[in-house]
Motif scaffolding. Structure first.
Motif, PDB file in Angstrom:
ATOM      1  N   PHE A  59       0.834  -1.203   0.000  1.00 55.55           N
ATOM      2  CA  PHE A  59       0.000   0.000   0.000  1.00 55.55           C
ATOM      3  C   PHE A  59       0.871   1.256   0.000  1.00 55.55           C
ATOM      4  CE2 PHE A  59      -2.027   3.484   2.212  1.00 55.55           C
ATOM      5  CZ  PHE A  59      -3.286   3.553   1.629  1.00 55.55           C
ATOM      6  N   LEU A  60       1.866   1.277   0.874  1.00 53.35           N
ATOM      7  CA  LEU A  60       2.757   2.439   0.946  1.00 53.35           C
ATOM      8  C   LEU A  60       3.610   2.559  -0.316  1.00 53.35           C
ATOM      9  CD1 LEU A  60       3.885   2.257   4.669  1.00 53.35           C
ATOM     10  CD2 LEU A  60       2.318   3.898   3.641  1.00 53.35           C
ATOM     11  N   ASP A  61       3.950   1.423  -0.901  1.00 56.28           N
ATOM     12  CA  ASP A  61       4.667   1.434  -2.176  1.00 56.28           C
ATOM     13  C   ASP A  61       3.850   2.194  -3.222  1.00 56.28           C
ATOM     14  OD1 ASP A  61       5.707   0.545  -4.782  1.00 56.28           O
ATOM     15  OD2 ASP A  61       6.878  -0.884  -3.625  1.00 56.28           O
ATOM     16  N   ALA A  62       2.554   1.882  -3.290  1.00 50.18           N
ATOM     17  CA  ALA A  62       1.675   2.567  -4.239  1.00 50.18           C
ATOM     18  C   ALA A  62       1.574   4.055  -3.911  1.00 50.18           C
ATOM     19  CB  ALA A  62       0.287   1.923  -4.215  1.00 50.18           C
ATOM     20  N   GLY A 185      -4.200   1.557  -2.894  1.00 51.08           N
ATOM     21  CA  GLY A 185      -3.250   2.580  -2.460  1.00 51.08           C
ATOM     22  C   GLY A 185      -3.185   3.737  -3.434  1.00 51.08           C
ATOM     23  N   LEU A 186      -3.193   3.416  -4.745  1.00 49.57           N
ATOM     24  CA  LEU A 186      -3.207   4.474  -5.756  1.00 49.57           C
ATOM     25  C   LEU A 186      -4.479   5.314  -5.645  1.00 49.57           C
ATOM     26  CD1 LEU A 186      -1.924   2.500  -8.901  1.00 49.57           C
ATOM     27  CD2 LEU A 186      -0.593   3.949  -7.353  1.00 49.57           C
ATOM     28  N   MET A 187      -5.600   4.622  -5.447  1.00 49.79           N
ATOM     29  CA  MET A 187      -6.873   5.329  -5.344  1.00 49.79           C
ATOM     30  C   MET A 187      -6.896   6.260  -4.136  1.00 49.79           C
ATOM     31  SD  MET A 187     -10.718   3.717  -5.048  1.00 49.79           S
ATOM     32  CE  MET A 187     -10.409   3.049  -3.405  1.00 49.79           C
ATOM     33  N   ILE A 188      -6.440   5.754  -2.995  1.00 51.41           N
ATOM     34  CA  ILE A 188      -6.439   6.578  -1.781  1.00 51.41           C
ATOM     35  C   ILE A 188      -5.435   7.712  -1.908  1.00 51.41           C
ATOM     36  CG2 ILE A 188      -5.888   6.564   0.687  1.00 51.41           C
ATOM     37  CD1 ILE A 188      -7.170   3.824   0.849  1.00 51.41           C
ATOM     38  N   THR A 189      -4.309   7.450  -2.578  1.00 54.18           N
ATOM     39  CA  THR A 189      -3.348   8.523  -2.829  1.00 54.18           C
ATOM     40  C   THR A 189      -4.010   9.655  -3.595  1.00 54.18           C
ATOM     41  OG1 THR A 189      -1.557   6.900  -2.947  1.00 54.18           O
ATOM     42  CG2 THR A 189      -1.096   9.097  -3.823  1.00 54.18           C
ATOM     43  N   GLY A 190      -4.805   9.278  -4.599  1.00 58.58           N
ATOM     44  CA  GLY A 190      -5.508  10.291  -5.377  1.00 58.58           C
ATOM     45  C   GLY A 190      -6.475  11.104  -4.531  1.00 58.58           C
ATOM     46  N   GLN A 191      -7.225  10.415  -3.667  1.00 59.67           N
ATOM     47  CA  GLN A 191      -8.194  11.128  -2.835  1.00 59.67           C
ATOM     48  C   GLN A 191      -7.492  12.006  -1.792  1.00 59.67           C
ATOM     49  OE1 GLN A 191     -11.325  10.906  -3.893  1.00 59.67           O
ATOM     50  NE2 GLN A 191     -10.523   9.458  -5.395  1.00 59.67           N
ATOM     51  N   VAL A 192      -6.454  11.450  -1.163  1.00 57.91           N
ATOM     52  CA  VAL A 192      -5.708  12.216  -0.162  1.00 57.91           C
ATOM     53  C   VAL A 192      -5.009  13.406  -0.813  1.00 57.91           C
ATOM     54  CG1 VAL A 192      -3.758  12.141   1.451  1.00 57.91           C
ATOM     55  CG2 VAL A 192      -5.406  10.263   1.399  1.00 57.91           C
ATOM     56  N   GLY A 193      -4.406  13.171  -1.986  1.00 57.09           N
ATOM     57  CA  GLY A 193      -3.736  14.252  -2.682  1.00 57.09           C
ATOM     58  C   GLY A 193      -4.692  15.348  -3.087  1.00 57.09           C
ATOM     59  N   THR A 194      -5.866  14.961  -3.580  1.00 56.00           N
ATOM     60  CA  THR A 194      -6.877  15.940  -3.969  1.00 56.00           C
ATOM     61  C   THR A 194      -7.313  16.791  -2.784  1.00 56.00           C
ATOM     62  OG1 THR A 194      -7.673  14.463  -5.715  1.00 56.00           O
ATOM     63  CG2 THR A 194      -9.172  16.209  -4.985  1.00 56.00           C
ATOM     64  N   LEU A 195      -7.421  16.182  -1.616  1.00 57.22           N
ATOM     65  CA  LEU A 195      -7.896  16.888  -0.432  1.00 57.22           C
ATOM     66  C   LEU A 195      -6.809  17.719   0.229  1.00 57.22           C
ATOM     67  CD1 LEU A 195     -10.122  17.356   1.725  1.00 57.22           C
ATOM     68  CD2 LEU A 195      -9.271  15.292   2.878  1.00 57.22           C
ATOM     69  N   LEU A 196      -5.613  17.132   0.397  1.00 60.60           N
ATOM     70  CA  LEU A 196      -4.608  17.768   1.249  1.00 60.60           C
ATOM     71  C   LEU A 196      -3.654  18.714   0.524  1.00 60.60           C
ATOM     72  CD1 LEU A 196      -3.568  14.940   3.738  1.00 60.60           C
ATOM     73  CD2 LEU A 196      -5.274  16.733   4.004  1.00 60.60           C
ATOM     74  N   VAL A 197      -3.305  18.406  -0.724  1.00 66.07           N
ATOM     75  CA  VAL A 197      -2.326  19.252  -1.410  1.00 66.07           C
ATOM     76  C   VAL A 197      -2.779  20.712  -1.513  1.00 66.07           C
ATOM     77  CG1 VAL A 197      -1.167  19.670  -3.618  1.00 66.07           C
ATOM     78  CG2 VAL A 197      -1.197  17.366  -2.640  1.00 66.07           C
ATOM     79  N   PRO A 198      -4.047  20.983  -1.901  1.00 67.24           N
ATOM     80  CA  PRO A 198      -4.464  22.388  -1.948  1.00 67.24           C
ATOM     81  C   PRO A 198      -4.498  23.057  -0.572  1.00 67.24           C
ATOM     82  CG  PRO A 198      -5.920  21.024  -3.280  1.00 67.24           C
ATOM     83  CD  PRO A 198      -5.085  20.090  -2.444  1.00 67.24           C
ATOM     84  N   ILE A 199      -4.633  22.261   0.503  1.00 68.89           N
ATOM     85  CA  ILE A 199      -4.773  22.835   1.853  1.00 68.89           C
ATOM     86  C   ILE A 199      -3.436  22.889   2.587  1.00 68.89           C
ATOM     87  CG2 ILE A 199      -5.889  22.555   4.107  1.00 68.89           C
ATOM     88  CD1 ILE A 199      -8.180  21.140   2.679  1.00 68.89           C
ATOM     89  N   LEU A 200      -2.718  21.753   2.630  1.00 71.72           N
ATOM     90  CA  LEU A 200      -1.490  21.645   3.423  1.00 71.72           C
ATOM     91  C   LEU A 200      -0.209  21.769   2.598  1.00 71.72           C
ATOM     92  CD1 LEU A 200      -2.501  18.721   5.831  1.00 71.72           C
ATOM     93  CD2 LEU A 200      -2.671  21.194   6.223  1.00 71.72           C
ATOM     94  N   GLY A 201      -0.344  21.780   1.280  1.00 64.80           N
ATOM     95  CA  GLY A 201       0.835  21.924   0.453  1.00 64.80           C
ATOM     96  C   GLY A 201       1.373  20.589  -0.026  1.00 64.80           C
ATOM     97  N   TRP A 202       2.292  20.645  -0.973  1.00 68.21           N
ATOM     98  CA  TRP A 202       2.763  19.435  -1.634  1.00 68.21           C
ATOM     99  C   TRP A 202       3.602  18.542  -0.740  1.00 68.21           C
ATOM    100  CZ3 TRP A 202       8.054  18.680  -2.253  1.00 68.21           C
ATOM    101  CH2 TRP A 202       8.887  19.791  -2.071  1.00 68.21           C
TER     102      TRP A 202
END
Length: 484
Positions: A59-62, A185-202
């Motif tokens: 999962f973390l690999d993904a 893992g890829l799917m959750i990465t997408g959801q987490v990235g969509t939510l957190l990157v605009p708020i907490l940064g890259w």
């Protein structure tokens, strides 16, 4: 194909054992008996624990592999990256993954599956934290390159380990349910990235991927080693101790287990030529020996073609939506994340039907459907945003399902003594394709337009379909048979 009914009486001449290095009958008999005992054990909580821990690393690999795709739209503006730099940044991880796949798969044959999977996980986690501390293109490129060594090392060793724990009956289903962890893992990465990157940064994505990985690496070190690998190394006492743990787990889960007669498919005398005896040390060159050359070359083409298409789509779609189609950042990331949702849905179907349909048929049909969808994009489907999202999402989901099937299929076609090497070298073609693909897309988007990219993808998918015709069908057969 070789006759899979060859008995142990002829096993001294099979599986690459040299004529001048005969296996003592006592060792051969004990290896066969231990292999039969392990093959007879049904899926138990013992297996489940190993799958959960190893699956957490996968999962973390993904997460680490895809995190850059949801960071790039920010870095493009922040660091003023050119299309060529974007392609090289994506390729950095895959170049590292190529090195990691070759290095850790070789070490896994010598030192075991568990310690190498744990070491690779620790490396990718430490370097994930290092990525969060970078401040320019050059440093992030270097950190992603080194992190890729860990990412590339974990997956083939993990796939080999899980495959060796499973018996023939239901192996496809259980393995695919494990393998679904990667697209999840890829799917959750997408959801987490969509939510957190605009708020907490890259940088937040790299911290999220790095910190838990250190805990998972510790848990990996505590897993039992693969009994099949131990048997191949003639470490019979260690193998038997682990098999007893699995048998005890089966006895607790099923009170009738200890009283049952051995299952018909796993008698000691039929353990098969491939793994019933201690294994001679393998060499890289043996993958291209007359015995294994055809299956090896076909596997390499399959890995290269499927991942060339899938990983290029997965890494470039967020940037294409944001830069070419002018979607705002949040919308671009959400649209891109749907590709992994589609892959998970398709893989769920695959998990329950792969043993019935077969590895070969699934790969052929998936490549052909993917080629048709990509052709539709090249013919005009990419001219409108809604059709691009639908067709690209489905194309990735279908072709991406082949990626997971290959992680199931490749360990099945090699003997235990060279299973990690064979899988690792096959996955190195995914790294090469995944480095060349995004870099090529970067140049083509800037010079020839996006339609040419989908033409290229359709051709590569068609090549994959042709290669899949030559696959060996391994469904429902023991590892000792499919690798002969």
């Amino acid at each position: 194909m070789h006759d899979n009914t060859i008995t142990l009486a002829a096993s001294a001449t099979t599986d690459g054992l040299e004529a001048h290095d005969p296996t003592p009958p006592s060792d051969s008999g004990r290896a066969a008996a231990l292999t039969a005992r392990f093959e007879a054990i049904p899926f138990t909580p013992w297996h489940r624990r190993a799958r959960i821990v190893m699956g957490s690393a996968t999962f973390l690999d993904a997460f680490d592999a895809l995190s850059l795709a949801f960071v790039l739209p920010v870095l493009i503006k922040l660091w003023e990256l050119s299309p060529a730099q974007i392609g090289w940044m994506i390729a950095a991880s895959y170049i590292g993954q190529l090195l990691g796949a070759l290095l850790f798969s070789r070490l896994a044959e010598s030192f075991g599956r568990v310690p190498m999977a744990a070491t690779a996980t620790a490396l990718m986690s430490v370097m994930g934290l290092a990525c969060a501390l970078t401040g320019n293109f050059q440093m992030l490129f270097l950190c992603r390159l080194v992190q890729g060594i860990g990412v590339g090392g974990e997956m083939p060793v993990a796939a080999t380990y899980i495959s060796e724990l499973l018996r023939a009956k239901g192996r496809g289903r259980y393995f695919m349910l494990y393998e679904m962890i990667f697209p999840v893992g890829l799917m959750i990465t997408g959801q987490v990235g969509t939510l957190l990157v605009p708020i907490l940064g890259w940088k937040s994505l790299f911290f999220i991927g790095g910190i838990p990985g250190l805990v998972i690496a510790y848990l990996l070190y505590r897993l039992p080693e693969s009994p099949r690998w131990l048997i191949g190394r003639q470490r019979f006492d260690e193998a038997e101790a682990i098999i007893r743990q699995a048998e005890a787990s089966a006895g607790k889960a099923n009170l009738d287990y200890q009283k049952r007669e051995p299952e018909p498919e796993a008698p000691a005398a039929a353990a098969g030529p491939a793994q019933a005896v201690p294994q001679a040390r393998s060499r890289w060159s043996e993958l291209l020996s007359p015995r294994f050359r055809a299956r090896t070359l076909i596997a390499w083409v399959l890995w290269a073609s499927s991942f060339f298409v899938a990983n290029s789509l997965n890494n470039w779609m967020p940037t294409l939506y944001h830069t070419v189609y002018k979607l705002e950042l949040g919308s671009a990331l959400r649209a891109a994340s749907m590709t992994n949702v589609a892959q998970v849905a398709i893989l769920l179907v695959c998990a329950f039907y792969i043993d019935r349909i077969g590895r070969r048929a699934w790969a052929i049909v998936s490549f052909l459907v993917g080629a048709a969808l990509l052709t539709a994009l090249a013919a005009g489907g990419a001219s409108q945003l809604w059709s691009l999202i639908v067709l690209a999402t489905l194309a990735y989901g279908v072709v991406g399902s082949v990626n997971a099937v290959l992680y199931l299929y490749t360990p099945e076609i090699y003997p235990t003594r060279m299973r990690a090497i064979g899988t690792g070298l096959a996955t190195s073609w995914l790294r090469i394709a995944s480095a060349v693909g995004p870099t090529t897309v970067g140049y083509m988007v800037g010079t020839q337009g996006i339609n040419s990219v989908f033409v290229m993808f359709a051709i590569v998918a068609a090549i994959g379909a042709v290669a899949a015709i030559g696959m060996i069908e391994t469904g429902g057969r023991r590892l000792e048979e499919t690798s002969s």
